[in-house]
Write a protein that holds these residues in place. Structure first.
Motif, PDB file in Angstrom:
ATOM      1  N   TRP A 103      14.875  49.879  77.180  1.00 23.25           N
ATOM      2  CA  TRP A 103      15.286  48.488  76.947  1.00 23.25           C
ATOM      3  C   TRP A 103      14.862  47.609  78.124  1.00 23.25           C
ATOM      4  CZ3 TRP A 103      18.711  45.367  79.640  1.00 23.25           C
ATOM      5  CH2 TRP A 103      19.007  44.141  79.035  1.00 23.25           C
ATOM      6  N   ALA A 104      15.094  48.072  79.344  1.00 21.36           N
ATOM      7  CA  ALA A 104      14.716  47.290  80.534  1.00 21.36           C
ATOM      8  C   ALA A 104      13.208  47.087  80.595  1.00 21.36           C
ATOM      9  CB  ALA A 104      15.215  47.993  81.802  1.00 21.36           C
ATOM     10  N   HIS A 105      12.455  48.115  80.244  1.00 22.11           N
ATOM     11  CA  HIS A 105      10.987  48.016  80.254  1.00 22.11           C
ATOM     12  C   HIS A 105      10.513  46.985  79.228  1.00 22.11           C
ATOM     13  CE1 HIS A 105       6.802  49.209  80.469  1.00 22.11           C
ATOM     14  NE2 HIS A 105       6.804  49.428  79.169  1.00 22.11           N
ATOM     15  N   ILE A 106      11.074  47.037  78.037  1.00 22.81           N
ATOM     16  CA  ILE A 106      10.684  46.092  76.988  1.00 22.81           C
ATOM     17  C   ILE A 106      11.117  44.673  77.346  1.00 22.81           C
ATOM     18  CG2 ILE A 106      11.127  45.415  74.589  1.00 22.81           C
ATOM     19  CD1 ILE A 106      11.306  48.461  73.965  1.00 22.81           C
ATOM     20  N   LYS A 107      12.332  44.537  77.830  1.00 27.20           N
ATOM     21  CA  LYS A 107      12.887  43.205  78.131  1.00 27.20           C
ATOM     22  C   LYS A 107      12.169  42.539  79.300  1.00 27.20           C
ATOM     23  CE  LYS A 107      16.311  40.533  76.865  1.00 27.20           C
ATOM     24  NZ  LYS A 107      16.183  39.783  75.644  1.00 27.20           N
ATOM     25  N   SER A 108      11.892  43.296  80.352  1.00 23.65           N
ATOM     26  CA  SER A 108      11.309  42.702  81.562  1.00 23.65           C
ATOM     27  C   SER A 108       9.784  42.749  81.570  1.00 23.65           C
ATOM     28  CB  SER A 108      11.837  43.415  82.805  1.00 23.65           C
ATOM     29  OG  SER A 108      11.287  44.715  82.899  1.00 23.65           O
ATOM     30  N   GLY A 109       9.220  43.695  80.853  1.00 22.90           N
ATOM     31  CA  GLY A 109       7.774  43.873  80.894  1.00 22.90           C
ATOM     32  C   GLY A 109       7.304  44.607  82.143  1.00 22.90           C
ATOM     33  N   ASP A 110       8.226  44.961  83.020  1.00 22.23           N
ATOM     34  CA  ASP A 110       7.906  45.682  84.248  1.00 22.23           C
ATOM     35  C   ASP A 110       8.034  47.180  83.980  1.00 22.23           C
ATOM     36  OD1 ASP A 110       7.447  46.486  86.838  1.00 22.23           O
ATOM     37  OD2 ASP A 110       9.375  45.796  87.611  1.00 22.23           O
ATOM     38  N   SER A 111       7.020  47.926  84.328  1.00 19.49           N
ATOM     39  CA  SER A 111       7.028  49.351  84.022  1.00 19.49           C
ATOM     40  C   SER A 111       7.508  50.218  85.182  1.00 19.49           C
ATOM     41  CB  SER A 111       5.634  49.799  83.581  1.00 19.49           C
ATOM     42  OG  SER A 111       4.726  49.636  84.641  1.00 19.49           O
ATOM     43  N   ALA A 112       7.963  49.630  86.268  1.00 16.26           N
ATOM     44  CA  ALA A 112       8.351  50.418  87.443  1.00 16.26           C
ATOM     45  C   ALA A 112       9.484  51.393  87.128  1.00 16.26           C
ATOM     46  CB  ALA A 112       8.748  49.498  88.591  1.00 16.26           C
ATOM     47  N   LEU A 113      10.524  50.932  86.460  1.00 14.34           N
ATOM     48  CA  LEU A 113      11.646  51.810  86.136  1.00 14.34           C
ATOM     49  C   LEU A 113      11.180  52.932  85.204  1.00 14.34           C
ATOM     50  CD1 LEU A 113      14.645  52.458  86.371  1.00 14.34           C
ATOM     51  CD2 LEU A 113      15.034  50.965  84.397  1.00 14.34           C
ATOM     52  N   HIS A 114      10.359  52.596  84.235  1.00 10.94           N
ATOM     53  CA  HIS A 114       9.786  53.587  83.313  1.00 10.94           C
ATOM     54  C   HIS A 114       9.057  54.670  84.101  1.00 10.94           C
ATOM     55  CE1 HIS A 114       7.723  54.863  79.561  1.00 10.94           C
ATOM     56  NE2 HIS A 114       6.674  55.033  80.352  1.00 10.94           N
ATOM     57  N   GLN A 115       8.238  54.266  85.060  1.00 12.21           N
ATOM     58  CA  GLN A 115       7.461  55.206  85.859  1.00 12.21           C
ATOM     59  C   GLN A 115       8.357  56.080  86.727  1.00 12.21           C
ATOM     60  OE1 GLN A 115       5.005  52.425  87.885  1.00 12.21           O
ATOM     61  NE2 GLN A 115       3.900  51.860  86.027  1.00 12.21           N
ATOM     62  N   ILE A 116       9.379  55.488  87.307  1.00 10.85           N
ATOM     63  CA  ILE A 116      10.290  56.247  88.178  1.00 10.85           C
ATOM     64  C   ILE A 116      11.084  57.267  87.368  1.00 10.85           C
ATOM     65  CG2 ILE A 116      12.377  56.049  89.587  1.00 10.85           C
ATOM     66  CD1 ILE A 116      11.190  53.320  90.558  1.00 10.85           C
ATOM     67  N   VAL A 117      11.616  56.846  86.226  1.00  6.56           N
ATOM     68  CA  VAL A 117      12.399  57.757  85.385  1.00  6.56           C
ATOM     69  C   VAL A 117      11.522  58.900  84.886  1.00  6.56           C
ATOM     70  CG1 VAL A 117      13.686  57.963  83.211  1.00  6.56           C
ATOM     71  CG2 VAL A 117      14.106  56.025  84.737  1.00  6.56           C
ATOM     72  N   PHE A 118      10.336  58.581  84.387  1.00  2.77           N
ATOM     73  CA  PHE A 118       9.432  59.614  83.886  1.00  2.77           C
ATOM     74  C   PHE A 118       9.039  60.576  85.001  1.00  2.77           C
ATOM     75  CE2 PHE A 118       5.161  61.211  82.922  1.00  2.77           C
ATOM     76  CZ  PHE A 118       5.418  61.862  81.731  1.00  2.77           C
ATOM     77  N   GLY A 119       8.616  60.048  86.130  1.00  2.00           N
ATOM     78  CA  GLY A 119       8.217  60.893  87.257  1.00  2.00           C
ATOM     79  C   GLY A 119       9.349  61.782  87.742  1.00  2.00           C
ATOM     80  N   SER A 120      10.556  61.243  87.787  1.00  2.00           N
ATOM     81  CA  SER A 120      11.715  62.027  88.221  1.00  2.00           C
ATOM     82  C   SER A 120      11.987  63.192  87.275  1.00  2.00           C
ATOM     83  CB  SER A 120      12.953  61.141  88.306  1.00  2.00           C
ATOM     84  OG  SER A 120      12.771  60.128  89.247  1.00  2.00           O
ATOM     85  N   MET A 121      11.874  62.918  85.981  1.00  2.00           N
ATOM     86  CA  MET A 121      12.104  63.994  85.017  1.00  2.00           C
ATOM     87  C   MET A 121      11.021  65.065  85.124  1.00  2.00           C
ATOM     88  SD  MET A 121      13.715  62.378  81.528  1.00  2.00           S
ATOM     89  CE  MET A 121      12.365  61.267  81.175  1.00  2.00           C
ATOM     90  N   VAL A 122       9.784  64.652  85.288  1.00  2.00           N
ATOM     91  CA  VAL A 122       8.682  65.620  85.395  1.00  2.00           C
ATOM     92  C   VAL A 122       8.855  66.504  86.633  1.00  2.00           C
ATOM     93  CG1 VAL A 122       6.199  65.830  85.823  1.00  2.00           C
ATOM     94  CG2 VAL A 122       7.023  64.261  84.071  1.00  2.00           C
ATOM     95  N   VAL A 123       9.186  65.907  87.748  1.00  2.00           N
ATOM     96  CA  VAL A 123       9.388  66.679  88.983  1.00  2.00           C
ATOM     97  C   VAL A 123      10.565  67.633  88.825  1.00  2.00           C
ATOM     98  CG1 VAL A 123      10.081  66.481  91.401  1.00  2.00           C
ATOM     99  CG2 VAL A 123       8.281  65.012  90.500  1.00  2.00           C
ATOM    100  N   THR A 124      11.653  67.147  88.254  1.00  2.00           N
ATOM    101  CA  THR A 124      12.833  67.991  88.048  1.00  2.00           C
ATOM    102  C   THR A 124      12.521  69.162  87.128  1.00  2.00           C
ATOM    103  OG1 THR A 124      14.286  66.092  88.362  1.00  2.00           O
ATOM    104  CG2 THR A 124      15.231  68.015  87.257  1.00  2.00           C
ATOM    105  N   VAL A 125      11.824  68.885  86.031  1.00  2.00           N
ATOM    106  CA  VAL A 125      11.459  69.965  85.100  1.00  2.00           C
ATOM    107  C   VAL A 125      10.600  71.001  85.812  1.00  2.00           C
ATOM    108  CG1 VAL A 125      10.080  70.514  83.049  1.00  2.00           C
ATOM    109  CG2 VAL A 125      11.710  68.619  82.980  1.00  2.00           C
ATOM    110  N   GLY A 126       9.653  70.550  86.606  1.00  2.00           N
ATOM    111  CA  GLY A 126       8.791  71.487  87.324  1.00  2.00           C
ATOM    112  C   GLY A 126       9.559  72.377  88.277  1.00  2.00           C
ATOM    113  N   PHE A 127      10.357  71.779  89.143  1.00  2.00           N
ATOM    114  CA  PHE A 127      11.104  72.572  90.115  1.00  2.00           C
ATOM    115  C   PHE A 127      12.111  73.499  89.431  1.00  2.00           C
ATOM    116  CE2 PHE A 127       9.851  69.255  93.275  1.00  2.00           C
ATOM    117  CZ  PHE A 127       9.176  70.122  94.117  1.00  2.00           C
ATOM    118  N   ARG A 128      12.781  72.974  88.425  1.00  4.02           N
ATOM    119  CA  ARG A 128      13.788  73.778  87.723  1.00  4.02           C
ATOM    120  C   ARG A 128      13.126  74.952  86.982  1.00  4.02           C
ATOM    121  NH1 ARG A 128      18.594  75.830  87.371  1.00  4.02           N
ATOM    122  NH2 ARG A 128      19.602  75.642  85.370  1.00  4.02           N
TER     123      ARG A 128
END
Length: 129
Positions: A38-63
């Protein structure tokens, strides 16, 4: 992207846990991802999208690597799986890095694609890579 990563994230976080815990974590992930989308669509800024995605990918890898140590007793199988997971993690990390380059250099890459034309322009479609 977020929903696909969210499925993997949920699985590695809740593996071998009770159904109640799995449902609570599922609802939490759905809530957080919905807010991020919702924040990505509303603001048009992809920073939060990138941070959330990257965090999940790193967590999945380490776990994943941690789970392999504790859940796979056969040394040969664990070694083969570790090699495969390392290769997958390297490829996914490279894809994420290319996506970030594509996001931040989009205008420049479009100009390059227009100037060189097809068929070589596809080399600069980093999001696709």
């Amino acid at each position: 992207m977020l929903l696909g990563a969210g499925i993997m994230f949920h699985h590695v976080i809740t593996i071998n846990r009770g159904t109640g815990f799995q449902i609570r974590v599922f609802l939490l992930i759905v809530g957080v991802l919905s807010l991020a989308i919702w924040a990505h669509i509303k603001s048009g800024d992809s920073a939060l999208h990138q941070i959330v995605f990257g965090s999940m990918v790193v967590t999945v890898g380490f776990r994943t690597f941690k789970l392999m140590k504790t859940m796979i007793s056969n040394r040969d199988m664990r070694s083969n799986l570790r090699r495969l997971a390392t290769w997958g993690y390297v490829v996914l990390t490279a894809a994420y890095a290319l996506w970030l380059v594509d996001v931040f250099l989009c205008q420049h890459l479009r100009a390059i694609r227009r100037s060189i034309g097809l068929p070589l322009a596809w080399l600069f479609e980093l999001h696709g890579w």
